[in-house]
Motif scaffolding. Structure first.
Motif, short mmCIF file in Angstrom:
data_model
loop_
_atom_site.label_atom_id
_atom_site.label_comp_id
_atom_site.label_asym_id
_atom_site.label_seq_id
_atom_site.Cartn_x
_atom_site.Cartn_y
_atom_site.Cartn_z
N PRO A 1 0.83 -1.20 0.00
CA PRO A 1 0.00 0.00 0.00
C PRO A 1 0.86 1.25 0.00
CG PRO A 1 0.13 -0.91 2.20
CD PRO A 1 0.85 -1.88 1.29
N THR A 2 0.26 2.32 -0.38
CA THR A 2 0.97 3.61 -0.27
C THR A 2 0.92 4.06 1.16
OG1 THR A 2 -1.06 4.80 -0.75
CG2 THR A 2 0.32 4.22 -2.62
N SER A 3 1.54 5.20 1.45
CA SER A 3 1.52 5.71 2.81
C SER A 3 0.13 6.17 3.18
CB SER A 3 2.51 6.87 2.93
OG SER A 3 2.22 7.84 1.97
N PRO A 4 -0.16 6.33 4.49
CA PRO A 4 -1.53 6.60 4.94
C PRO A 4 -2.13 7.84 4.28
CG PRO A 4 -0.12 6.07 6.79
CD PRO A 4 0.77 6.20 5.59
N VAL A 5 -3.36 7.67 3.75
CA VAL A 5 -4.12 8.78 3.20
C VAL A 5 -5.54 8.66 3.73
CG1 VAL A 5 -2.75 9.04 1.11
CG2 VAL A 5 -4.61 7.41 1.13
N TRP A 6 -6.36 9.61 3.40
CA TRP A 6 -7.72 9.59 3.92
C TRP A 6 -8.74 9.67 2.79
CZ3 TRP A 6 -7.79 8.02 8.65
CH2 TRP A 6 -6.74 8.35 9.50
N PRO A 7 -8.83 8.66 1.91
CA PRO A 7 -9.86 8.68 0.88
C PRO A 7 -11.18 8.20 1.46
CG PRO A 7 -8.60 6.68 0.70
CD PRO A 7 -8.00 7.47 1.85
N GLN B 1 -6.07 -7.93 1.84
CA GLN B 1 -7.28 -8.70 2.09
C GLN B 1 -8.50 -7.82 2.34
OE1 GLN B 1 -4.43 -9.01 3.79
NE2 GLN B 1 -3.68 -11.11 3.64
N GLY B 2 -8.27 -6.54 2.65
CA GLY B 2 -9.39 -5.64 2.91
C GLY B 2 -10.17 -6.00 4.15
N ASP B 3 -9.48 -6.52 5.18
CA ASP B 3 -10.18 -6.98 6.39
C ASP B 3 -9.47 -6.44 7.64
OD1 ASP B 3 -11.62 -8.24 8.34
OD2 ASP B 3 -11.33 -10.27 7.56
N PRO B 4 -9.83 -5.24 8.10
CA PRO B 4 -9.17 -4.68 9.29
C PRO B 4 -9.47 -5.45 10.56
CG PRO B 4 -11.05 -3.33 8.63
CD PRO B 4 -10.85 -4.33 7.54
N LEU B 5 -10.57 -6.22 10.57
CA LEU B 5 -10.88 -7.00 11.77
C LEU B 5 -9.81 -8.05 12.04
CD1 LEU B 5 -12.87 -7.49 14.06
CD2 LEU B 5 -14.12 -9.06 12.56
N LYS B 6 -9.23 -8.61 10.98
CA LYS B 6 -8.14 -9.57 11.17
C LYS B 6 -6.92 -8.90 11.78
CE LYS B 6 -9.35 -13.00 7.63
NZ LYS B 6 -8.91 -13.72 6.40
N VAL C 1 -11.61 0.19 5.49
CA VAL C 1 -11.06 -0.34 4.25
C VAL C 1 -10.64 0.83 3.37
CG1 VAL C 1 -11.52 -1.69 2.17
CG2 VAL C 1 -12.47 -2.41 4.37
N GLU C 2 -9.43 0.74 2.84
CA GLU C 2 -8.90 1.81 1.98
C GLU C 2 -8.65 1.25 0.58
OE1 GLU C 2 -4.66 3.89 1.89
OE2 GLU C 2 -5.89 4.65 3.55
N GLU C 3 -9.22 1.93 -0.41
CA GLU C 3 -9.03 1.51 -1.79
C GLU C 3 -7.88 2.28 -2.41
OE1 GLU C 3 -11.49 1.20 -6.04
OE2 GLU C 3 -12.52 1.73 -4.18
N GLN C 4 -6.91 1.55 -2.97
CA GLN C 4 -5.75 2.15 -3.59
C GLN C 4 -6.05 2.55 -5.03
OE1 GLN C 4 -2.49 2.40 -1.85
NE2 GLN C 4 -3.98 2.16 -0.20
N SER D 1 -6.87 -2.12 -5.63
CA SER D 1 -6.77 -3.06 -4.52
C SER D 1 -7.35 -2.44 -3.25
CB SER D 1 -5.31 -3.45 -4.28
OG SER D 1 -4.75 -4.05 -5.43
N GLU D 2 -7.94 -3.28 -2.42
CA GLU D 2 -8.50 -2.82 -1.16
C GLU D 2 -7.66 -3.35 0.00
OE1 GLU D 2 -12.59 -3.96 -1.00
OE2 GLU D 2 -13.25 -2.19 -2.12
N TYR D 3 -7.30 -2.46 0.87
CA TYR D 3 -6.49 -2.81 2.03
C TYR D 3 -7.26 -2.53 3.31
CZ TYR D 3 -2.33 -3.30 -0.87
OH TYR D 3 -1.42 -3.73 -1.80
N GLY D 4 -7.17 -3.48 4.23
CA GLY D 4 -7.70 -3.23 5.56
C GLY D 4 -6.71 -2.39 6.34
N VAL D 5 -7.22 -1.40 7.08
CA VAL D 5 -6.37 -0.50 7.85
C VAL D 5 -6.84 -0.48 9.29
CG1 VAL D 5 -5.44 1.84 8.05
CG2 VAL D 5 -6.10 0.95 5.80
#
Length: 539
Positions: free
Chosen positions: A155-161, A527-532, A497-500, A504-508
């Motif tokens: 992922p890229t560095s933290p953003v707020w989309p 995986q797009g699953d921050p709960l994990k 969930v953050e979409e790049q 791709s979707e990343y869990g944060v």
């Protein structure tokens, strides 16, 4: 791992009270350190710091609110006197190492006091995290995870989309109360004398003392010459030739021709800033000094300019430092009393920016500063080699330097951090790290309101994703696996969930500590699953 880092790990594993007893400390060093980790002289110096009371004196000063540099300097001077040694620099280094081992002196400061020694890497510290989720979720001790994954694209560095809704679950209960006070940064009144690792401005040349016989000869020549001049003057006056009178009575112009700007002279005068500050320079000229400046030199090189400045006092240097340092987006700042470092990359905020990249550093001992500014089209990365070439006395931070941030990272077992330019305005520092092989960003804000705003962004994103994770954490000080009345909320936890840009979707997972004014953002592997991620830290 260097010696001071090894001692920090030793203190964590065996308890920091170990440093209060010289015999126990010596025995622990012999058992813990490898043969080539430190010389016998360095070990004796560290043990003497405890045996002779210098370490205890330093801790007492620090606990009373003294600046770390001043406490190390005064205790180091005492240790050198008690040992009958002239190596004050080595004594201060030993006190700084012990101060780091007890969490009261920063890594940057230790490196400033460092003397020549042979320290080999030691095993990294690995202590348990001291935190728990809210009641209902069992406490745990996270362990360091594996290295970064080579699977999904990072992922890229933290953003707020904004991100679309994702089904999930909600956990936790609200609550708020202040936690432990965080440790402050450095920058109190200047310590006396100079520090190890720093040179001084070149001393002025002494006046030569000539033999008395030569002085007499000079006086005699002046008397005779004066008589001859009087006769010629009288003759010229009688001729009435005004032009000859003017020519004969003229004197040689002795006005100051300005400072010596040869590379050799500049390297000598500015050795407090670097071994060879003119390395790579094309030309250097004297510039007009401003108020509070004794000298200003401007040099040019293919990538930009270098300005060297000598100030009239410590106060003027501190004022100049305060004017230069800031916490704009794209900065790396190390602000300690003995010497600051500042790097600004304008492309962090705007990749298309043509702004000027800057690298600034200074020396309190030399009362001098240097500033590299890139020419048009030059990036901060292209400016870095110019800084490296001068062998600067200031070491850029390569990881977190704030002690409160270090404690926050230890709580959540964050490792392998590399310092990066700040991604958000108002941050004092930001690093890219790892936690269980996942990319994790850790940062700290100068003001609590800035962290609150950053927290609100995470909360908003969590709500957009149907509150996949909404929680808080506290420190279980008595280790009873439950939150007591005297164990208030320490920080918030949000997952989203953050979409790049790649799709791709990343869990944060976002976690912060309001007292520390710091936060972390942990990304999964696509995986797009921050709960994990939440269950990974709070199993």
């Amino acid at each position: 791992m260097e010696l001071h880092e090894s001692l920090y790990a030793l203190g964590r594993s065996q308890g920091r009270e170990l440093f209060n007893d010289a015999d126990s400390f010596r025995g622990a060093l012999d058992d813990y350190l490898d043969e080539d980790s430190a010389s016998t002289g360095d070990i004796n110096l560290l043990v003497d710091a405890v045996r002779l009371g210098a370490y205890q004196a330093m801790i007492s000063m620090l606990d009373s609110g003294a600046d770390a540099d001043r406490a190390v300097s005064e205790a180091g001077g005492r240790l050198a006197r008690d040992r009958g040694s002239a190596d004050v620099g080595g004594a201060m280094w030993a006190l700084a190492v012990l101060g780091y081992a007890t969490g009261k002196v920063s890594d940057v400061q230790v490196r400033r006091y460092r003397t020549q020694h042979n320290s080999a890497p030691a095993p990294p510290p690995g202590g348990p995290a001291t935190m728990l989720p809210p009641p209902g979720a069992p406490g745990s001790t996270p362990a360091p995870g594996p290295g970064p994954s080579m699977g999904a694209p990072p992922p890229t560095s933290p953003v707020w989309p904004s991100s679309g809704p994702t089904p999930g679950v909600q956990s936790g209960v609200p609550g708020s109360a202040p936690g432990p006070t965080s440790l402050g940064s450095y920058g109190a009144p200047p310590p006396p004398a100079s520090y190890g690792g720093y040179g001084h401005a070149a001393p002025r040349k002494k006046r030569k003392v000539w033999p008395f016989v030569l002085i007499g000869a000079v006086v005699l020549a002046l008397v005779v010459g004066g008589g001859i001049f009087a006769i010629i003057k009288a003759t010229d006056d009688s001729d009435g030739d005004g032009d000859n009178d003017a020519k004969t009575g003229s004197t040689t112009n002795t006005e100051d021709e300005g400072p010596d700007v040869s590379f050799e002279a500049l390297n000598e005068r500015y050795q407090s800033l670097g071994t060879m500050v003119t390395s790579g320079m094309d030309d250097c000229v004297a510039a007009d000094p401003q108020s509070g400046q004794e000298e200003k030199i401007s040099c040019t090189f293919p990538q930009g300019t270098l300005v060297l400045t000598t100030y009239s006092s410590d106060a003027e240097l501190r004022a100049a430092r305060q004017r230069r340092l800031n916490y704009a987006e794209g900065t790396i700042v190390s602000d300690v009393q003995s010497g600051a470092y500042y790097r600004f990359d304008p492309t962090t905020a705007d990749p298309e920016s043509t702004g000027t990249p800057i690298i600034y550093w200074d020396s309190q001992a030399g009362v001098q500063s240097a500033e590299l500014a890139g020419a048009t089209g030059v990036t901060a990365d292209q400016l870095d080699p110019a800084f490296e070439a001068v062998s600067a006395t200031v070491t850029p931070p390569d990881g977190p330097t704030d002690l409160a941030v270090d404690e926050f990272m230890t709580t959540f077992t964050i490792i392998n951090c590399n310092r990066i330019p700040t991604e958000t305005s108002g941050e004092t520092e930001e690093s890219e790290c790892r936690r269980s092989g996942r990319r994790t960003w850790v940062g700290k804000f100068a003001k609590v309101n800035d962290l609150r705003q950053y927290r609100n962004n995470a909360r908003t994103l969590a709500r957009q994703d149907d509150d996949i994770v909404v929680d808080y954490w506290f420190t279980d000080e008595n280790n009873n696996d439950q939150q007591d009345d005297d164990e208030p909320e320490q920080g918030k936890i949000y997952g989203y969930v953050e979409e790049q840009d790649s799709g791709s979707e990343y869990g944060v997972l976002y976690i912060d500590d309001l007292d520390c004014r710091c936060y972390l953002q942990m990304y999964d592997k696509g995986q797009g699953d921050p709960l994990k991620l939440y269950n990974l830290i709070f199993p």
